[in-house]
Design an enzyme around this catalytic site. Sequence first.
Site, short mmCIF file in Angstrom:
data_model
loop_
_atom_site.label_atom_id
_atom_site.label_comp_id
_atom_site.label_asym_id
_atom_site.label_seq_id
_atom_site.Cartn_x
_atom_site.Cartn_y
_atom_site.Cartn_z
N ARG B 107 0.83 -1.22 0.00
CA ARG B 107 0.00 0.00 0.00
C ARG B 107 0.86 1.27 0.00
NH1 ARG B 107 -3.71 -0.03 -2.27
NH2 ARG B 107 -3.06 1.93 -3.16
N LYS B 142 1.01 25.45 -4.43
CA LYS B 142 -0.24 24.84 -3.95
C LYS B 142 -0.07 23.31 -3.92
CE LYS B 142 -2.97 28.71 -5.65
NZ LYS B 142 -4.04 29.21 -6.54
N LYS B 174 3.38 40.14 -4.68
CA LYS B 174 1.97 40.07 -5.04
C LYS B 174 1.24 41.35 -4.63
CE LYS B 174 1.61 35.06 -4.56
NZ LYS B 174 0.75 33.98 -4.10
N GLU B 204 3.73 40.30 -9.66
CA GLU B 204 2.38 40.03 -10.18
C GLU B 204 1.77 41.32 -10.70
OE1 GLU B 204 -0.22 37.96 -7.39
OE2 GLU B 204 -1.94 39.08 -8.18
N ASP B 225 -1.72 38.00 -14.10
CA ASP B 225 -2.75 37.31 -13.33
C ASP B 225 -4.13 37.44 -13.96
OD1 ASP B 225 -3.53 35.78 -11.13
OD2 ASP B 225 -4.33 37.57 -10.14
#
Lengths: 286, 286, 286, 286, 286, 286
Positions: B107, B142, B174, B204, B225
């Site tokens: 597993r 992320k 940002k 950004e 963005d």
Amino acid sequence: MSDGLQVSQLSSLLVEDAVRAALREDLGRAGDLTSDAIIRPGDQTSALIRTRARGCIAGMQLAEASFRALDPQASFDVVVSDGTVADPGAIIAEVRGPARAILTGERTALNFLIHLSGIATLTHTYVDAVAGTSAHICCTRKTTPGLRALEKYAVRVGGGMNHRFGLDDAILIKDNHIAFAGDIATAIERVRARASHMVKVEVEVDTLAQLETVLGFDVDAVLLDNMTPDHLKAAVRLAGGRVITEASGGVSLETVRAIAEAGVNLISVGALTHSAPALDLGLDLA
Amino acid sequence: MSDGLQVSQLSSLLVEDAVRAALREDLGRAGDLTSDAIIRPGDQTSALIRTRARGCIAGMQLAEASFRALDPQASFDVVVSDGTVADPGAIIAEVRGPARAILTGERTALNFLIHLSGIATLTHTYVDAVAGTSAHICCTRKTTPGLRALEKYAVRVGGGMNHRFGLDDAILIKDNHIAFAGDIATAIERVRARASHMVKVEVEVDTLAQLETVLGFDVDAVLLDNMTPDHLKAAVRLAGGRVITEASGGVSLETVRAIAEAGVNLISVGALTHSAPALDLGLDLA
Amino acid sequence: MSDGLQVSQLSSLLVEDAVRAALREDLGRAGDLTSDAIIRPGDQTSALIRTRARGCIAGMQLAEASFRALDPQASFDVVVSDGTVADPGAIIAEVRGPARAILTGERTALNFLIHLSGIATLTHTYVDAVAGTSAHICCTRKTTPGLRALEKYAVRVGGGMNHRFGLDDAILIKDNHIAFAGDIATAIERVRARASHMVKVEVEVDTLAQLETVLGFDVDAVLLDNMTPDHLKAAVRLAGGRVITEASGGVSLETVRAIAEAGVNLISVGALTHSAPALDLGLDLA
Amino acid sequence: MSDGLQVSQLSSLLVEDAVRAALREDLGRAGDLTSDAIIRPGDQTSALIRTRARGCIAGMQLAEASFRALDPQASFDVVVSDGTVADPGAIIAEVRGPARAILTGERTALNFLIHLSGIATLTHTYVDAVAGTSAHICCTRKTTPGLRALEKYAVRVGGGMNHRFGLDDAILIKDNHIAFAGDIATAIERVRARASHMVKVEVEVDTLAQLETVLGFDVDAVLLDNMTPDHLKAAVRLAGGRVITEASGGVSLETVRAIAEAGVNLISVGALTHSAPALDLGLDLA
Amino acid sequence: MSDGLQVSQLSSLLVEDAVRAALREDLGRAGDLTSDAIIRPGDQTSALIRTRARGCIAGMQLAEASFRALDPQASFDVVVSDGTVADPGAIIAEVRGPARAILTGERTALNFLIHLSGIATLTHTYVDAVAGTSAHICCTRKTTPGLRALEKYAVRVGGGMNHRFGLDDAILIKDNHIAFAGDIATAIERVRARASHMVKVEVEVDTLAQLETVLGFDVDAVLLDNMTPDHLKAAVRLAGGRVITEASGGVSLETVRAIAEAGVNLISVGALTHSAPALDLGLDLA
Amino acid sequence: MSDGLQVSQLSSLLVEDAVRAALREDLGRAGDLTSDAIIRPGDQTSALIRTRARGCIAGMQLAEASFRALDPQASFDVVVSDGTVADPGAIIAEVRGPARAILTGERTALNFLIHLSGIATLTHTYVDAVAGTSAHICCTRKTTPGLRALEKYAVRVGGGMNHRFGLDDAILIKDNHIAFAGDIATAIERVRARASHMVKVEVEVDTLAQLETVLGFDVDAVLLDNMTPDHLKAAVRLAGGRVITEASGGVSLETVRAIAEAGVNLISVGALTHSAPALDLGLDLA
């Protein structure tokens, strides 16, 4: 549930360990180069965490701990508790305090929230899909390495049940084990001779004939592997309530209702933890 | 790549740390109750790992280490190397040796493989979708807490590029940072006054006007963005090759080709690491 | 047991973690001042580990690992396997190789062996005392902090059964929990509404009236607390095989046979892990 | 002691490390299934810790930390301090606060208390047995792996002295070392040539002849191994106060007084840490 | 030393722990970007480690382990052993094997070697400066956090003695302690009432009057703080061999000979571990 | 810098991890034997930390955390902030509270302060030596194992720049890498084909010819190895501002000004972190 008890919380020790490891991973050796260069140490701010899609929220303890591990001056208000389904655009939490801690902790807090809310949301969808049947949706050991306890918590938050947490808290005899024992009876006997009285025993069966053999022994549950709904119905009838019946394999949102209507007690879905897309959430300065 | 160099391997230290943590998580305090009860210590076996769906394989080092950490007598043969796309039903590895180690490690080995191959496969799909353009697909921060280095490796295996690994190895200014500096120029100046010469700086921008301001400074890249393809085209033209251009936000398999054709250098896709479904793989005794 | 399977071994990961922690504790910062000053790096030796009292041996894996973690050149031959009762003066193992590793590792190896063999021996004595009855001897969570998995292994080696390993692998509703639920029925209902299907539920009862109530619910076992043998007999009769019966409290070598003859399935004995005297063992250079 | 100084406390770092490890061991992955299912998050309670046998209390810092690591809202009042001998039934501490933390932490707190109080109590019994003589009772390195610092603290609490804490803080030349040096003089010379001036040196001797040899060198202490009281008397006379004399081997509550009356400075007793039965203590809700 | 015994080695556990921590620090999350991009996995090489200045070598075990932790195929030949003084340009070791492991491990191996050889070299210089006197050079607790055991090893390699390794292996009563006791006699009495018989006691004195007081008690050593050579001579005369005399404070290469000639047993030098410049060493591909 | 921003602080997580490890190293198993024996638990005190030499202070966060980790009742007032140059005898901090925590934590707090202030002071001296030129002083990866982030922080505090923090946050192609690629062009191409867009690339060159080759590629910086000032001047002219120029090798306080005046952007100095003598500081009770 009507007794006013929440889904059990994560222990604070577990939350703290997970958050500190995640922050160390993101801060690396040099820390947050951008925030450190731009934001003054005393700067304060407040920010809102908002959904960008509909979903079941999970992970508030971890989000709060992500900011507070960086600076205990940060305050965190939960607006939408774990287990609640929020609409897109809903404010789910507010964080206030030192700007550096809030900007530095943002990604870690969100990474926990989007991952666990994603799992809770997918679980919730499966749970909804079997509403009105007697079947419970449950998870498997197909979890992301290192995150099993958190992911199983998210399954509970989404309304699902937990299967075993590891190789050590319950026994599940699979085909491969039976092959080494020679036959199903020997496998069960070996387990019965060694298992603690506090450990449940489940056996995987592929056919009704195997099920019949298993029912002759003292086992707690049977995992009905990759059976069609009709096949499952026959298995449930054969089991006659003497063991817990769990359907597994080939479960999708398309098939789950028919499986549930076959009368099984549980349907285990690996996708809950290995393939749930993240729930889209963002943090905006107030 | 024609120089015969593979995608860089994971360091053996990292692999060992990750595998041992995952095994400890699965074994808990009492170990594998089922295998220990049924399989004799000396029993040997061999098993094949097979795909059940088409996908790009990643994680062979971790799978091998999962078995060998339990018992160094286990041998592991890679049939399909990381980075290869395998058809459904393909044998990708063979493991031979002590049956207990193979069943106990199954597993953990598969959990690494299905997660990383899932990421590599989704990355590969995005890379295919922009084939023939000059755009590279890249990942974000992320990632799943605790697994960043492994997940970013899987992105490389799938043909993608890595964005920064943490808050400490590159600077990304940002909106929220700019708010604290007062304006974009001040933010960049503060960063320039403190950043190491070995650290890249990205800013950004949401508008062409912001982009124009940024181009007046010494920055390495701009994150465009949430712009439409037309908007992106204009931005690329304005940038004129002076900075790396990265499109971000609203990227999906439906939109990615149009974004790529706008001429950006990079397209960052959070979904690669936060929403890739697992690749279906299984282990069968031979 | 006639199927040729041994009592389950400890996983090599667990053994290695425990041994390295113990060696670090004994070596401190400066290492073995005495052996380092006196013994030449190349010196070889061999030594025998002998019993000085009759007892059931447990912990050979840990003893071997203690020497080999210091120097992989050390070889270790098990003469008397875990689970065997050895007479006083019996040679139970031989270790050969670098003298420094053998003298430095001696105390750590023996500390594991004397502690675990002490537990196995006491367990064996209790198991002998109930021979011929249907009762099994089992342990509790009253273990030495940090050593639970090792101590529970020693109980198995001595012929005992393991009770739950922690708060998370089985449910045991005690008086204190019932007090918070208001009554026994509510406590069991709350548990039933949340417990995984793979988790067993045991309820502590002090009286036959309580037992009668509990038998109206779906529980796996009852802990009969501090009852006299007559009281236990009545409880066993009342239970009528519908639940596992466990006697607990006031168990000693004087009382255990009478308790067993009352017909309970299990007798839990805290003393196995919290009060077993060490088995006297020594290492002598050959 | 008349100067008002307590027996030295354990450092808060050590206490915290030990308690967190013990709680992680008991909580496992899923936490306290029983309390989480039954007790409401806001429920408060108070509880008393009581002796069920006469004994010397040790470990209050650890008990307090066990509850407070789970929830800092828990308050803990020490009624009977470490080092005090309490009668059976005495209340030794009171804990108040969140019910979940109190029920979840109960076993961990008690496991520390019963183990350390057991050691303190046995030590106290030995100390009492030699009252009026000039002998001190001291411990050895025969401790439970991982708990040496805590167990040696319990020995001090019980009125005993500590021997060395590890292989690195003092030198003890044993028979086995002498064998490698060739003779006792060479062994001592090798040690003298390397030992720090801040490290004490003790030599094990079995005979008066060996003792005479050792007295010709600069050593701090001699370990008189397995000698009869008469033999010890002769050794003490021969030593003439030039070195510390320590009796070791064959020490029991039956023999210890006679050994002490032989005039040795110290009597080391392995049983203090490897064979002390737990002191019976319990927690009852108020 | 003529008995053929080396300066005690570092334990392999300590070496492995230190090297793995250092490699993790240098590899970070993404590993060696440069070598991974340029060097083919199968490439082999060999390299020489050379001095670029004259110095006493220390740390060969750590250098070897740095390469072998990355790849056990790497072989490492020690040409100049720890404790040997090498001339500038001398080859001190040769490493052969996988090129990636050698280039990736280079800096970690050298960082250990240059730091520890720097300490050994400075120690050796001090030891040389007092040659022919009876004084030994020793270190202090003024070490680099995390590296105490390694740095004290380097002091031994350079011919120095070790002072205590921590707050727990010997007692050193300083002015600040005396202030809390009220006077020197009370301080010593409190220590004597609690100290293990295996722990040495040293007392810091600033004046001959203080020394006279201390000599009235059972102490092992006196630290003569910041005294001139004449002052030290008087102190040594007063001590009359009854205690070890250690000079401390204001020691430099200019002053150390005069201090040694005052007749003290030991001269402690904080600079050995806190201010030794690195020894210049380099690795060149063969 | 005129924008009121401080040199970036160390993250509290990093500080806490470093301080706890250092305290565990100093306390060992038995804790502070001296203070525990002499100082009453309730005793309070206050103490001043003073310079004994002129230097640039660094490490106040670590000093404060050293006392507060032992006892949160300790209060710590910074009198001279990190980055300030203090004269000999200056009071730089005051600590107040429990005497045991202050005496026990003294050495750990000072060991961090003297080491980091030593690095800051040496850095400051180099920075002063190049005042008025356009050159920045920067550090290398020649740091003490385990302390890289802290030492690089001290370099920033002293006015220096940081070079890369590890093998993973920037690419530096050295001679040895070029040897494996065959030529400089191939090495750069391999790197370019794999490097993230957020990673800078520097190439080591020994000659102007090599520099000319490198300038034909997209690289961010060149390391001019061991060149004379005249040589450097020619290199800077050839580079013509297209890449960052870094001088390395043979840098000392005697040579650094001439190197700076050659016009390079950066001068890297290994000695900042591997050979800075500690700054002399002491703690005195008030």
